[in-house]
Design a protein around this motif. Structure first.
Motif, short mmCIF file in Angstrom:
data_model
loop_
_atom_site.label_atom_id
_atom_site.label_comp_id
_atom_site.label_asym_id
_atom_site.label_seq_id
_atom_site.Cartn_x
_atom_site.Cartn_y
_atom_site.Cartn_z
N HIS A 277 12.74 54.51 -17.97
CA HIS A 277 13.00 53.85 -19.23
C HIS A 277 13.72 52.52 -18.98
O HIS A 277 14.49 52.41 -18.02
N PRO A 278 13.52 51.52 -19.82
CA PRO A 278 14.18 50.22 -19.61
C PRO A 278 15.71 50.27 -19.56
O PRO A 278 16.33 49.35 -19.04
N ILE A 279 16.32 51.32 -20.07
CA ILE A 279 17.78 51.39 -20.07
C ILE A 279 18.37 51.38 -18.67
O ILE A 279 19.50 50.93 -18.46
N GLY A 280 17.63 51.82 -17.67
CA GLY A 280 18.16 51.86 -16.31
C GLY A 280 18.62 50.50 -15.82
O GLY A 280 19.72 50.36 -15.29
N GLU A 281 17.80 49.49 -16.03
CA GLU A 281 18.15 48.14 -15.59
C GLU A 281 19.30 47.56 -16.42
O GLU A 281 20.22 46.93 -15.89
N LEU A 282 19.26 47.77 -17.73
CA LEU A 282 20.34 47.28 -18.59
C LEU A 282 21.65 47.99 -18.26
O LEU A 282 22.71 47.36 -18.17
N ARG A 283 21.60 49.28 -18.04
CA ARG A 283 22.79 50.04 -17.67
C ARG A 283 23.40 49.49 -16.38
O ARG A 283 24.60 49.28 -16.29
N GLN A 284 22.56 49.23 -15.40
CA GLN A 284 23.03 48.69 -14.13
C GLN A 284 23.71 47.34 -14.34
O GLN A 284 24.76 47.07 -13.77
N HIS A 285 23.12 46.50 -15.16
CA HIS A 285 23.70 45.19 -15.46
C HIS A 285 25.08 45.35 -16.12
O HIS A 285 26.03 44.65 -15.76
#
Length: 86
Positions: free
Chosen positions: A57-65
């Motif tokens: 899900h796209p949240i993985g990259e946003l969470r990492q940021h």
């Protein structure tokens, strides 16, 4: 769509959207660019999703940021999540 929304929010509301806490959009899906989330100056971000979806899900990259920016990230795995407003 994301570009249009991001530009609209920046042009219409600009710095008025500074916040201590941000509830991310649907399951933390990228409603806005990371620069816009950064400009809010929030301490913590809340996502209505569990950690099992970070890879698919796209949240993985946003969470990492968010985490790399030194901010706090809450999701179902950190529940119960509460904020005391004064």
């Amino acid at each position: 769509m994301k570009l249009d929304m991001n530009n609209y929010m920046q042009e219409t509301y600009g710095s008025m959207l500074n916040s201590t806490y941000v509830q991310l959009s649907h399951h933390g899906n990228w409603g806005l660019f990371t620069e816009y989330y950064d400009s809010m100056g929030a301490e913590a971000y809340f996502a209505d999703i569990g950690s099992g979806y970070y890879e698919s899900h796209p949240i993985g990259e946003l969470r990492q940021h968010i985490l790399e920016s030194g901010k706090i990230y809450y999701d179902y795995g950190t529940a119960p999540n509460t904020v005391e407003l004064k």
